[in-house]
Scaffold this motif. Structure first.
Motif, mmCIF file in Angstrom:
data_model
loop_
_atom_site.group_PDB
_atom_site.id
_atom_site.type_symbol
_atom_site.label_atom_id
_atom_site.label_comp_id
_atom_site.label_asym_id
_atom_site.label_seq_id
_atom_site.Cartn_x
_atom_site.Cartn_y
_atom_site.Cartn_z
ATOM 1 N N THR A 142 46.754 31.045 -102.897
ATOM 2 C CA THR A 142 47.576 31.926 -101.898
ATOM 3 C C THR A 142 49.059 31.592 -101.844
ATOM 4 N N ARG A 143 49.250 30.236 -101.664
ATOM 5 C CA ARG A 143 50.746 29.641 -101.645
ATOM 6 C C ARG A 143 51.483 29.848 -102.624
ATOM 7 N N ILE A 144 50.855 29.551 -103.867
ATOM 8 C CA ILE A 144 51.379 30.043 -105.148
ATOM 9 C C ILE A 144 51.931 31.551 -105.049
ATOM 10 N N ARG A 145 51.124 32.224 -104.772
ATOM 11 C CA ARG A 145 51.360 33.805 -105.005
ATOM 12 C C ARG A 145 52.482 34.198 -104.055
ATOM 13 N N LYS A 146 52.748 33.489 -102.796
ATOM 14 C CA LYS A 146 53.693 33.698 -101.994
ATOM 15 C C LYS A 146 55.134 33.547 -102.553
ATOM 16 N N LEU A 147 55.228 32.762 -103.619
ATOM 17 C CA LEU A 147 56.551 32.673 -104.329
ATOM 18 C C LEU A 147 57.143 34.106 -104.635
#
Length: 318
Positions: free
Chosen positions: A155-160
């Motif tokens: 999820t945090r990678i996707r937030k980039l």
């Protein structure tokens, strides 16, 4: 527990399950006749995803419900990320093993074309909810904007992309364990961003009086990692720290000597105190306590008292 079964308690996140399944596989390989099961437990930290950890309690949010299950004899061991584990355990349980450490560094996930912290634009937007990471990066680059992000690694990678960020800060260990190593844009060396206490290591918690289980799992303990993490956690305990304040400590062992570095900063990264020590490995805990007290005397007490909103630590005399 039956004669042939060992029950592991774990969070249900992808990373927690990877870690628990790794422990399960190691046990099954070592003890072919042992049946190992996983019990997924939802913790308070898993339920609260829209609030930064610093505002909801920090340490203990990812372990309390698992520890309660152990005390009810519903599980036999718990597998924790060491950086989530408080320094005080419920009566009757304790930290039995600390595993060999994966890469302890923090990393940046970066857009295409950027390869380092120096490549980030002026006023760049950086995704992290960690006050430790925020303070250290702001100390180096006061121009950066820190954007709170929560959720699992993916999820945090996707937030980039989804949140139009210029970088996301994550732990190298989680990236590598989950197969995202190719998405690491750059590593933040410890002299740039000191890791979280225990980062990269796993902890196995058990009931203190469960001799059979403790004997089964003792082979997981990695002496050098355990020494380093004991020193790091002594810093944490002495500073009474949690996720509400930027505190870090990192130890390495070489030829029987522990190099231990500890850090305290204010939340804006304007004041950052860092000290190191070199001691024999059998002095790890004492070294952590001494290092924390040195930081308190040199200004950390004022920082911590301001963050906690009360006079917890004595100020150094001038």
């Amino acid at each position: 527990m039956s004669n042939r079964t060992l029950r592991i308690g774990t969070r249900a996140s992808a990373l927690a399950l990877w870690q628990a399944n790794w422990v399960k596989a190691e046990l099954e390989q070592r003890y072919p006749d042992l049946a190992v099961t996983l019990t997924k437990i939802k913790t308070q930290g898993d339920k609260i995803l829209d609030v930064p950890l610093a505002k909801v309690g920090g340490k203990g949010l990812f372990v309390k419900e698992i520890q309660e299950a152990m005390l009810r004899n519903e599980i036999d061991i718990a597998v924790h990320s060491m950086k989530d584990v408080p320094t005080v355990f419920p009566q009757g349980t304790g930290l039995r093993c600390i595993t060999k450490r994966e890469d302890p560094r923090d990393i940046l996930v970066l857009p295409a074309g950027r390869r380092s912290l120096a490549d980030l634009p002026q006023g760049g937007r950086i995704g992290t909810s960690s006050l430790r990471r925020k303070a250290q990066l702001l100390h180096l680059r006061p121009d950066l904007q820190m954007i709170d992000v929560r959720g699992n690694v993916e999820t945090r990678i996707r937030k980039l992309i989804d949140d139009h960020l210029d970088a996301v800060v994550l732990a190298a260990a989680g990236m590598k364990r989950l197969g995202f190593a190719e998405q690491i844009g750059c590593y933040l060396e410890p002299d740039v961003c000191l890791p979280a206490i225990g980062q990269g290591a796993l902890g196995l918690e058990s009931r203190l009086d469960d001799d059979r289980t403790n004997e089964l799992i003792d082979f997981f303990n990695h002496t050098e990692t355990a020494c380093a993490v004991i020193g790091e956690r002594a810093v944490l305990a002495t500073l009474e720290g949690g996720c509400q304040v930027p505190i870090a400590a990192f130890g390495t062992v070489n030829q029987g000597q522990l190099t231990l570095t500890a850090l305290v900063a204010d939340v804006e990264g304007k004041t950052l105190l860092k000290r190191s020590t070199l001691v024999p490995t059998d002095q790890a805990h004492a070294a952590g306590v001494a290092l924390a007290k040195e930081l308190l005397a040199e200004g950390a007490a004022a920082i911590l008292n301001e963050v906690y909103g009360c006079r917890t630590f004595p100020e150094a005399e001038h």
